[in-house]
Scaffold this motif. Structure first.
Motif, PDB file in Angstrom:
ATOM      1  N   GLY A  43     -33.289 123.978  -9.316  1.00 49.15           N
ATOM      2  CA  GLY A  43     -33.885 125.271  -9.619  1.00 49.15           C
ATOM      3  C   GLY A  43     -35.392 125.313  -9.631  1.00 49.15           C
ATOM      4  N   PRO A  54     -22.887 122.480 -11.164  1.00 46.90           N
ATOM      5  CA  PRO A  54     -23.049 123.083  -9.831  1.00 46.90           C
ATOM      6  C   PRO A  54     -21.815 123.848  -9.373  1.00 46.90           C
ATOM      7  CG  PRO A  54     -22.724 120.721  -9.652  1.00 46.90           C
ATOM      8  CD  PRO A  54     -22.901 121.020 -11.114  1.00 46.90           C
ATOM      9  N   ALA A 106     -28.777 110.165 -16.113  1.00 47.54           N
ATOM     10  CA  ALA A 106     -27.724 110.822 -16.898  1.00 47.54           C
ATOM     11  C   ALA A 106     -26.348 110.570 -16.304  1.00 47.54           C
ATOM     12  CB  ALA A 106     -27.990 112.333 -16.964  1.00 47.54           C
ATOM     13  N   HIS A 165     -15.244 118.668 -19.614  1.00 44.28           N
ATOM     14  CA  HIS A 165     -15.346 119.472 -18.390  1.00 44.28           C
ATOM     15  C   HIS A 165     -14.732 120.864 -18.580  1.00 44.28           C
ATOM     16  CE1 HIS A 165     -16.051 115.739 -15.611  1.00 44.28           C
ATOM     17  NE2 HIS A 165     -17.131 116.131 -16.233  1.00 44.28           N
TER      18      HIS A 165
HETATM   19  O1  NZQ Z   1     -32.653 122.458 -11.466  1.00 46.05           O
HETATM   20  P1  NZQ Z   1     -33.948 121.861 -11.862  1.00 46.05           P
HETATM   21  O2  NZQ Z   1     -35.057 122.841 -11.886  1.00 46.05           O
HETATM   22  O3  NZQ Z   1     -34.285 120.628 -11.094  1.00 46.05           O
HETATM   23  O4  NZQ Z   1     -33.800 121.448 -13.423  1.00 46.05           O
HETATM   24  C1  NZQ Z   1     -32.898 120.465 -13.902  1.00 46.05           C
HETATM   25  C2  NZQ Z   1     -31.720 121.047 -14.668  1.00 46.05           C
HETATM   26  O5  NZQ Z   1     -32.051 122.271 -15.248  1.00 46.05           O
HETATM   27  C3  NZQ Z   1     -33.592 119.655 -14.962  1.00 46.05           C
HETATM   28  N1  NZQ Z   1     -34.344 118.503 -14.448  1.00 46.05           N
HETATM   29  C4  NZQ Z   1     -33.869 117.475 -13.713  1.00 46.05           C
HETATM   30  N2  NZQ Z   1     -34.829 116.566 -13.496  1.00 46.05           N
HETATM   31  C5  NZQ Z   1     -35.944 117.044 -14.101  1.00 46.05           C
HETATM   32  C6  NZQ Z   1     -35.638 118.290 -14.701  1.00 46.05           C
HETATM   33  N3  NZQ Z   1     -36.554 119.012 -15.375  1.00 46.05           N
HETATM   34  C7  NZQ Z   1     -37.802 118.518 -15.467  1.00 46.05           C
HETATM   35  N4  NZQ Z   1     -38.163 117.310 -14.944  1.00 46.05           N
HETATM   36  C8  NZQ Z   1     -37.259 116.553 -14.260  1.00 46.05           C
HETATM   37  N5  NZQ Z   1     -37.614 115.352 -13.792  1.00 46.05           N
HETATM   38  O6  NZQ Z   1     -32.565 119.156 -15.791  1.00 46.05           O
HETATM   39  C9  NZQ Z   1     -31.495 120.087 -15.815  1.00 46.05           C
HETATM   40  C10 NZQ Z   1     -30.191 119.315 -15.735  1.00 46.05           C
HETATM   41  O7  NZQ Z   1     -30.024 118.716 -14.469  1.00 46.05           O
HETATM   42  P2  NZQ Z   1     -28.579 118.194 -14.014  1.00 46.05           P
HETATM   43  O8  NZQ Z   1     -28.699 117.682 -12.652  1.00 46.05           O
HETATM   44  O9  NZQ Z   1     -27.584 119.263 -14.297  1.00 46.05           O
HETATM   45  O10 NZQ Z   1     -28.321 117.029 -15.066  1.00 46.05           O
HETATM   46  P3  NZQ Z   1     -27.368 115.792 -15.028  1.00 46.05           P
HETATM   47  O11 NZQ Z   1     -27.936 114.701 -14.200  1.00 46.05           O
HETATM   48  O12 NZQ Z   1     -27.058 115.542 -16.432  1.00 46.05           O
HETATM   49  O13 NZQ Z   1     -26.039 116.274 -14.260  1.00 46.05           O
HETATM   50  C11 NZQ Z   1     -25.011 116.920 -14.935  1.00 46.05           C
HETATM   51  C12 NZQ Z   1     -23.847 117.178 -14.011  1.00 46.05           C
HETATM   52  O14 NZQ Z   1     -23.292 115.931 -13.549  1.00 46.05           O
HETATM   53  C13 NZQ Z   1     -21.871 115.939 -13.761  1.00 46.05           C
HETATM   54  C14 NZQ Z   1     -21.750 116.777 -15.012  1.00 46.05           C
HETATM   55  O15 NZQ Z   1     -20.445 117.237 -15.210  1.00 46.05           O
HETATM   56  C15 NZQ Z   1     -22.730 117.905 -14.741  1.00 46.05           C
HETATM   57  O16 NZQ Z   1     -22.144 118.889 -13.916  1.00 46.05           O
HETATM   58  N6  NZQ Z   1     -21.357 114.575 -13.817  1.00 46.05           N
HETATM   59  C16 NZQ Z   1     -21.295 113.894 -12.654  1.00 46.05           C
HETATM   60  C17 NZQ Z   1     -20.773 112.611 -12.575  1.00 46.05           C
HETATM   61  C18 NZQ Z   1     -20.683 111.895 -11.303  1.00 46.05           C
HETATM   62  N7  NZQ Z   1     -20.907 112.546 -10.194  1.00 46.05           N
HETATM   63  O17 NZQ Z   1     -20.353 110.691 -11.236  1.00 46.05           O
HETATM   64  C19 NZQ Z   1     -20.230 111.930 -13.759  1.00 46.05           C
HETATM   65  C20 NZQ Z   1     -20.602 112.582 -15.045  1.00 46.05           C
HETATM   66  O18 NZQ Z   1     -19.669 112.221 -16.010  1.00 46.05           O
HETATM   67  C21 NZQ Z   1     -20.747 114.046 -15.010  1.00 46.05           C
HETATM   68  O19 NZQ Z   1     -19.496 114.690 -15.179  1.00 46.05           O
END
Ligand code: NZQ
Ligand code: ZN
Length: 389
Positions: free
Chosen positions: A39, A72, A141, A271
């Motif tokens: 975003g 997402p 994360a 979830h």
């Molecule tokens: O969208 P932007 O503007 O980039 O903002 C993001 C978002 O709002 C922000 N952000 C990320 N890096 C940043 C930052 N803001 C400032 N500086 C930075 N350097 O953080 C917010 C959250 O980002 P997101 O990608 O949603 O976080 P996360 O890495 O925690 O991901 C969560 C998603 O991963 C799934 C979760 O269910 C959730 O949908 N999962 C994926 C897994 C997998 N693929 O193996 C396993 C996990 O168990 C999990 O279920």
């Protein structure tokens, strides 16, 4: 220990300024790339410009698709598949966190699939081929930078579902801890909660004689907790940020899960929460995990006592092992509080209105169970929601 196969092809490049290598890495793997991001945090931080420069210097052609939201959505995945087909993209570069990477994986898996990509998430179809993916990680994360998983939400019905395949593991992941300085404290804490959960899902197992992976898991948990305290005081501490970033990958690249069976019920329940209420995954986990622990600990008190002792240095009370186990759960709960994570549904404004609906979704209307440490029935999941109120 159970038999296992372990394979993790993701090349991790870690440290200061590593994102500058992205153009060269992509050009070695692709002709035309989809740059996928969220975003806007990468534009604000200047990372977007640096990535574009690096791609241009390496002579890589690119198209871009931003706008991935946390939790997402499948609609953007569909848009990405269409774009990649029209533009004959042969590589996806995800710049962001778990949500961006998971959306990229959805596009990668759906690219060659003839049906609608959501069928893959509903187990109504399978895929053999997918586009390769590279990652510049901005938040430690989800561990998606080297996992084979992708978790996506369908706005139609608010189903949050996953797919998993070794083929979805990214080819490379660039991890620069400095990129995480711009994270809001809440997101840093959500990430810490998620990586701890990834270890705990594997730690609480019925498989016995898994000492090495027990101790690897405990080391990751101890270190994450220690570094979290440091980041709480000094968010710009490079070394603490670096430890947390590497821990996030190790927590979920499956090393800690080798030779044992993970549980994953807390993730499944979470979830349902983040699918319907759109809360951060890490915040959902800090609510569900303590409630899950309280519901199941009696089925293996020695394991919970070991957790208390080895992760939180709580002395074992040999006369009353249950007391030690309970102290460990309490310590976990107070740690979440300390880093600003919620531990009750009321803290994120969720009441009992949809408990039944979520428990039904998690158990196919009460016909299946969730998890393996204790296979949870619909009634168990309802009880966990009650404990989490
Ligand atoms: O969208 P932007 O503007 O980039 O903002 C993001 C978002 O709002 C922000 N952000 C990320 N890096 C940043 C930052 N803001 C400032 N500086 C930075 N350097 O953080 C917010 C959250 O980002 P997101 O990608 O949603 O976080 P996360 O890495 O925690 O991901 C969560 C998603 O991963 C799934 C979760 O269910 C959730 O949908 N999962 C994926 C897994 C997998 N693929 O193996 C396993 C996990 O168990 C999990 O279920
Ligand atoms: Zn998770």
């Amino acid at each position: 220990m159970l038999n296992f196969e372990f394979e993790n092809r993701t090349k991790i490049i870690f440290g200061k300024k590593v994102e500058e290598q992205v153009g060269a890495l992509v050009s070695a793997n692709a002709k035309k790339v989809l740059l996928h991001y969220g975003g806007g945090s990468i534009k604000k931080s200047g990372l977007y410009d640096r990535v574009i420069n690096s791609l241009q210097e390496a002579g890589v052609e690119y198209v871009e698709l931003g706008g991935v939201v946390a939790n997402p959505r499948v609609s953007l995945v569909r848009e990405g598949i269409k774009l990649c087909r029209e533009e004959q993209v042969d590589f996806i570069l995800a710049v962001g966190g778990g949500s961006v990477i998971d959306s990229a994986k959805g596009i990668a898996a759906g690219f060659y699939y003839q049906g609608d990509v959501w069928e893959l998430y509903m187990r109504e179809g399978t895929f053999d081929e997918c586009l390769p993916i590279g990652v510049v990680l901005t938040i430690p994360a989800a561990g998606s930078e080297s996992s084979g998983g992708s978790v996506v939400t369908n706005e139609d019905g608010l189903w949050k579902r996953d797919i998993g395949s070794l083929k979805l593991r990214p080819v490379f992941a660039l991890l620069n801890p400095e990129l995480t300085y711009t994270l809001p404290n809440y997101q840093t804490a959500c990430g810490i909660s998620d990586m701890l959960a990834h270890v705990m899902e594997r730690y609480f197992t019925r498989v016995i004689k898994v000492d090495l992976t027990d101790r690897l898991a405990e080391a990751i948990m101890k270190s994450v907790i220690k570094q979290a305290h440091i980041i709480n005081q000094s968010p710009d501490d490079y070394d603490a940020r670096a430890e947390i970033m590497w821990a996030g990958t190790l927590a979920h690249n499956d090393l800690v899960g080798t030779g044992r069976q993970g549980d994953w019920a807390s993730h499944g329940i979470e979830h349902e929460l983040s699918g319907i209420y759109d809360i951060a995954h890490g915040a959902g986990l800090s609510i569900v995990f303590p409630a899950w622990m309280k519901h199941v600990y009696k089925s293996d008190i020695p394991r919970f006592a070991q957790f208390a002792n080895r992760v939180f240095d709580i002395e074992i009370n040999t006369m009353n092992l249950e007391e030690t186990a309970i102290k460990g759960i309490e310590a976990m709960e107070s740690f979440y509080g300390l880093i600003g994570m919620p531990t009750r549904l009321s803290q994120v404004n969720i009441d009992e209105t949809r408990f039944n609906e979520m428990a039904n979704k998690a158990t196919n209307d009460g016909t299946t169970t969730m998890g393996s440490f204790v296979p949870l029935t619909k009634a168990d999941i309802m009880a966990i929601f009650e404990l989490a109120k």
